[in-house]
Design an enzyme around this catalytic site. Structure first.
Site, PDB file in Angstrom:
ATOM      1  N   GLU A 143      -6.978  32.687 -11.330  1.00  0.00           N
ATOM      2  CA  GLU A 143      -7.706  31.794 -10.416  1.00  0.00           C
ATOM      3  C   GLU A 143      -9.212  31.878 -10.659  1.00  0.00           C
ATOM      4  OE1 GLU A 143      -6.076  29.665  -8.973  1.00  0.00           O
ATOM      5  OE2 GLU A 143      -4.102  30.588  -9.095  1.00  0.00           O
TER       6      GLU A 143
ATOM      7  N   ASP B  41      -0.153  24.200 -14.505  1.00  0.00           N
ATOM      8  CA  ASP B  41      -1.360  23.727 -15.181  1.00  0.00           C
ATOM      9  C   ASP B  41      -0.988  23.011 -16.463  1.00  0.00           C
ATOM     10  OD1 ASP B  41      -2.612  25.111 -13.232  1.00  0.00           O
ATOM     11  OD2 ASP B  41      -3.057  26.873 -14.453  1.00  0.00           O
TER      12      ASP B  41
ATOM     13  N   GLY C 211       0.827  -1.202   0.000  1.00  0.00           N
ATOM     14  CA  GLY C 211       0.000   0.000   0.000  1.00  0.00           C
ATOM     15  C   GLY C 211       0.857   1.246   0.000  1.00  0.00           C
ATOM     16  N   PRO C 212       0.243   2.374  -0.298  1.00  0.00           N
ATOM     17  CA  PRO C 212       0.980   3.641  -0.343  1.00  0.00           C
ATOM     18  C   PRO C 212       1.567   3.987   1.031  1.00  0.00           C
ATOM     19  CG  PRO C 212      -1.292   3.924  -1.064  1.00  0.00           C
ATOM     20  CD  PRO C 212      -1.172   2.543  -0.567  1.00  0.00           C
ATOM     21  N   PRO C 213       2.578   4.828   1.061  1.00  0.00           N
ATOM     22  CA  PRO C 213       3.205   5.190   2.330  1.00  0.00           C
ATOM     23  C   PRO C 213       2.215   5.866   3.281  1.00  0.00           C
ATOM     24  CG  PRO C 213       4.072   6.521   0.526  1.00  0.00           C
ATOM     25  CD  PRO C 213       3.227   5.474  -0.081  1.00  0.00           C
ATOM     26  N   GLY C 214       2.377   5.616   4.546  1.00  0.00           N
ATOM     27  CA  GLY C 214       1.573   6.307   5.551  1.00  0.00           C
ATOM     28  C   GLY C 214       0.199   5.726   5.757  1.00  0.00           C
ATOM     29  N   THR C 215      -0.067   4.579   5.155  1.00  0.00           N
ATOM     30  CA  THR C 215      -1.416   4.029   5.296  1.00  0.00           C
ATOM     31  C   THR C 215      -1.535   3.102   6.493  1.00  0.00           C
ATOM     32  OG1 THR C 215      -0.746   2.510   3.582  1.00  0.00           O
ATOM     33  CG2 THR C 215      -2.294   4.223   2.970  1.00  0.00           C
TER      34      THR C 215
ATOM     35  N   LYS D  26       0.895   0.522   7.505  1.00  0.00           N
ATOM     36  CA  LYS D  26       1.419  -0.839   7.383  1.00  0.00           C
ATOM     37  C   LYS D  26       2.247  -1.217   8.609  1.00  0.00           C
ATOM     38  CE  LYS D  26       3.309   0.153   3.405  1.00  0.00           C
ATOM     39  NZ  LYS D  26       2.794   1.487   3.109  1.00  0.00           N
ATOM     40  N   THR D  27       3.131  -0.317   8.997  1.00  0.00           N
ATOM     41  CA  THR D  27       3.945  -0.577  10.182  1.00  0.00           C
ATOM     42  C   THR D  27       3.052  -0.725  11.407  1.00  0.00           C
ATOM     43  OG1 THR D  27       5.491   0.950   9.183  1.00  0.00           O
ATOM     44  CG2 THR D  27       5.989   0.216  11.399  1.00  0.00           C
TER      45      THR D  27
HETATM   46  P1  ADP Z   1       3.464   2.982   6.621  1.00  0.00           P
HETATM   47  O1  ADP Z   1       4.254   1.950   7.333  1.00  0.00           O
HETATM   48  O2  ADP Z   1       2.312   2.410   5.848  1.00  0.00           O
HETATM   49  O3  ADP Z   1       4.252   3.925   5.784  1.00  0.00           O
HETATM   50  P2  ADP Z   1       2.847   3.810   9.263  1.00  0.00           P
HETATM   51  O4  ADP Z   1       2.225   2.561   9.738  1.00  0.00           O
HETATM   52  O5  ADP Z   1       4.233   4.065   9.688  1.00  0.00           O
HETATM   53  O6  ADP Z   1       2.765   3.897   7.693  1.00  0.00           O
HETATM   54  O7  ADP Z   1       1.908   5.004   9.653  1.00  0.00           O
HETATM   55  C1  ADP Z   1       2.389   6.214  10.106  1.00  0.00           C
HETATM   56  C2  ADP Z   1       1.470   6.820  11.125  1.00  0.00           C
HETATM   57  O8  ADP Z   1       0.234   7.153  10.547  1.00  0.00           O
HETATM   58  C3  ADP Z   1       1.136   5.880  12.229  1.00  0.00           C
HETATM   59  O9  ADP Z   1       2.080   5.950  13.240  1.00  0.00           O
HETATM   60  C4  ADP Z   1      -0.223   6.362  12.696  1.00  0.00           C
HETATM   61  O10 ADP Z   1      -0.085   7.409  13.609  1.00  0.00           O
HETATM   62  C5  ADP Z   1      -0.838   6.925  11.443  1.00  0.00           C
HETATM   63  N1  ADP Z   1      -1.778   5.987  10.824  1.00  0.00           N
HETATM   64  C6  ADP Z   1      -1.675   5.475   9.598  1.00  0.00           C
HETATM   65  N2  ADP Z   1      -2.726   4.677   9.317  1.00  0.00           N
HETATM   66  C7  ADP Z   1      -3.507   4.666  10.394  1.00  0.00           C
HETATM   67  C8  ADP Z   1      -4.738   4.008  10.727  1.00  0.00           C
HETATM   68  N3  ADP Z   1      -5.358   3.216   9.881  1.00  0.00           N
HETATM   69  N4  ADP Z   1      -5.245   4.248  11.949  1.00  0.00           N
HETATM   70  C9  ADP Z   1      -4.637   5.051  12.818  1.00  0.00           C
HETATM   71  N5  ADP Z   1      -3.476   5.690  12.564  1.00  0.00           N
HETATM   72  C10 ADP Z   1      -2.912   5.519  11.372  1.00  0.00           C
END
Ligand code: ADP
Length: 655
Positions: A457, A531, A233-237, A239-240
């Protein structure tokens, strides 16, 4: 991790530090400078030697050392005549003076000349000696070696794992760098409640928790415990977060590391780290090993072989594959890996028996975003009637990490305003800030430039307002923010597929800025760069990827595998390339023409809008609606989005 324990237990004694040795060597060199091994004899000039010693016949003998230094020995009875003869280490026996000579021939000639008048009654004996300066010579070659060794040690120490107390030296370079989160030591508290949304992923992955907690339930039936799961999945979703939650739920230790932790400039280190990681994990089994960004090592092998490839990475990957095959299915080590590009991973990693399962972790949808807000608002002091679903609507396309960031940013903004609670406007400001960057109120912009920006704009706003499929507008601003001088903010609809008409309407709206500049000022400017770039890319994608052009037909030249075979060679003929160019031009021209037409039809209204924008700097949907009238096509769902509140009024007056 054993070494960690032993370190904690050992008593604190003053630690031996390698820098002490460097210090000692350095002091030694300084000391050498002050010790004069040549004794205490005085260095004199030839002139003085000739005048005071030779011509007065006081010299006993001369010894020429290494062809460049002459030692002068004074006859015993005359020693008293010279005040500057000191009785030092060499004592009274001399040499009493020294002087340097340029060349032996020269010295001999001068000496002979000076003694010419003595007529053989007095003759100074000259002898020649070669002396070895053992110390000097030894230093001459020891010193460079010492420097080399010092540099070498320094480099290795730098490359060691972070120079931490846990033996940051060359001997631990092949050790795994995984961080261990253990129930007893680090207290993993993360569990599924901390992960909002991601319901499907949780179901998939809670099975792993079951495996870890109760393996016999599965093995008794003859089933095998899976070895790994890949979170894609995309970053920040999250996974960790999900992987941590699995460990927390199963109450097992959790090793966390990133794919790049295996990578080192030395051959074999990566493979050795993989071995070490697995041997550590087996000792702690049942446990979870989490490898983040596994594409750093798991990229398909053999690609770009002509560029020499990356043998070290392949070795590391091979070792990982072997280890995953090697450990017994029932040891209870489960590998979770995360990547945002499963398509470029080596297929050997993905085959059954390794990362058997792929769990897709997508960007959160509306409901999930609300849930994530809920999780991250817990620690904040927020106003009571904060409408979470409104916030969720304002943040399409945001990842969980973005939302966590917004919550934090909103709290900081509220604190800056000395508010006691975080309110809705703080969240909206945080969203603006995260999308657009910092406001730059002091940017120097001339009046004419400001006018151009306002009309540009307003052009975007007008065109998008009049088109059926363009995204709903939230606000238009000409306050510079980050790189942008102004912006029309839309709320992208969450859709899974996009039709040709929708893309085309988007293109028209994007061209609206330049079209307005042309129609109102008969001049175009560089302000449309962004644009134009967007439009060109989108138009190219329409023709070459989505098969949306009649002339090209239903053909796509998209390559989802990331296999860059086409890197240097286009997958189409020159003729097709020309066709694509023509089609791209046509699409862009058509969208520009349509945008211009809409602007010409609404010229007066656009002018009014731009003037209002110049006056207020930020205008909202309501203002646009007042001037342009209701959107010509029915968009009932938008009504809900823009229920105006007092808070929004505040911004208006504030900007
Ligand atoms: P990834 O490993 O996918 O790049 P992380 O798991 O490190 O992303 O997510 C980074 C932070 O974003 C987490 O520490 C959390 O605070 C927040 N976060 C991301 N997804 C969720 C979720 N589904 N529910 C709650 N917090 C989330």
């Amino acid at each position: 991790m054993d070494n960690n324990n032993s370190q904690n237990n050992s008593p604190q004694k003053p630690k031996f530090n390698i820098y002490w040795i460097y210090g000692l060597i350095f002091l030694g060199f300084i000391a050498l400078q002050f010790i004069d091994f040549d004794g205490e004899n005085e260095s004199i000039s030839w002139h003085r030697f000739e005048k005071e010693m030779l011509s007065t016949k006081k010299v006993d003998k001369l010894i020429v050392i290494n062809k460049d230094l002459v030692e002068v020995y004074i006859q015993d009875e005359f020693i008293g005549d010279f005040d500057d003869i000191k009785t030092g280490m060499t004592g009274q026996n001399g040499p009493h003076f020294t002087f340097k000579i340029g060349s032996i021939e020269n010295f001999e000639r001068k000496l002979e000349e000076a003694q010419k008048d003595f007529n053989d009654e007095y003759y100074v004996a000259v002898s020649y000696e070669t002396r070895k300066d053992i110390l000097g010579e030894a230093l001459g070659w020891i010193f460079p070696i010492l420097i080399l060794v010092a540099v070498w040690i320094f480099i290795f120490r730098k490359m060691g794992p972070g120079g931490g107390s846990s033996g940051g030296n060359i001997f631990s370079i092949g050790k795994s760098r995984a961080k261990l989160f253990d129930k007893e030591e680090n207290n993993i508290k993360t569990n599924f409640d901390d992960v909002a949304g991601l319901e499907e992923a949780k179901v998939e992955i809670s099975e792993i928790v079951e495996f870890l907690k109760n393996p016999t339930k599965y093995t008794d039936l003859g089933g095998k415990i899976p070895k790994g799961a890949l979170l894609v999945g995309p970053p920040g979703t999250g996974k960790t977060l999900l992987a941590k939650a699995v460990a927390g739920e199963a109450e097992v230790p959790f090793f966390s590391l990133s794919g790049s932790d295996f990578v080192e400039m030395f051959v074999g280190v990566g493979a050795s780290r993989v071995r070490d990681l697995f041997s550590q994990a087996k000792q702690k089994a049942p446990c979870i090993v989490f490898i983040d960004e596994i594409d750093a090592i798991g990229r398909a092998r053999g690609r770009n072989a002509n560029f020499g490839g990356n043998d070290e990475r392949e070795n590391t990957l091979n070792q990982l594959l072997t280890e995953m095959d090697g450990f017994d299915t029932n040891t209870g080590v489960i590998i979770l890996a995360a990547t945002n590009r499963a398509d470029i991973l080596d297929s050997a990693l993905l085959r059954a028996g390794r990362f058997d399962r792929q769990v897709h972790v997508e960007l959160p949808d509306l409901i999930e975003r609300e849930a994530i807000f809920n999780v991250h608002l817990l620690p904040l002091k927020v106003k009571k009637n904060l409408d979470l679903s409104f916030l969720a609507k304002q943040t399409p396309g945001f990842s969980g990490a973005d939302i966590a960031n917004i919550c934090n940013e909103a709290a900081l903004i509220a604190a800056r305003k000395n508010n006691k609670e975080v309110g809705r406007q703080d969240f909206l400001d945080a969203v603006d800030r995260i999308i657009g960057g910092l406001e730059k109120k002091n940017k120097i912009i001339t009046k004419q430039e400001k006018r151009t920006i306002a009309y540009h704009e307003a052009g975007h706003a007008t065109v998008s307002w009049m088109l059926e499929h363009a995204h709903p507008l939230i606000k238009v601003t000409i306050v510079p923010r980050g790189q942008a001088l102004g912006a029309a903010w839309y709320l992208p609809k969450e859709r899974q597929i996009t039709t040709e008409e929708q893309i085309f309407d988007e293109l028209c709206a994007t061209m609206g800025g330049r079209a307005a500049e042309e129609i109102f000022f008969q001049k175009i400017s560089t302000g449309a760069l962004n644009d134009l770039e967007k439009v060109a890319k989108q138009a190219y994608a329409m023709t070459a990827y989505y098969g949306m052009s009649k002339k090209i037909g239903n053909r796509s030249f998209f390559d989802s595998s990331g296999n860059s075979e086409y890197q240097f060679q286009k997958p189409f003929s020159e003729k097709t390339a020309e066709l694509i160019d023509d089609e791209v031009n046509l699409i862009i021209e058509n969208s520009y023409t349509k945008a211009k037409q809409i602007i010409i039809d609404n010229k007066d209204k656009l002018k009014e809008l731009a003037e209002l924008l110049l006056e207020k700097e930020v205008i909202f949907t309501e203002d646009v609606e007042r001037i342009l009238g209701k959107r010509p096509f029915n968009h009932p769902e938008e009504e809900v989005l823009f229920a105006k509140t007092e808070d929004t009024e505040n911004t208006n007056s504030q900007e």
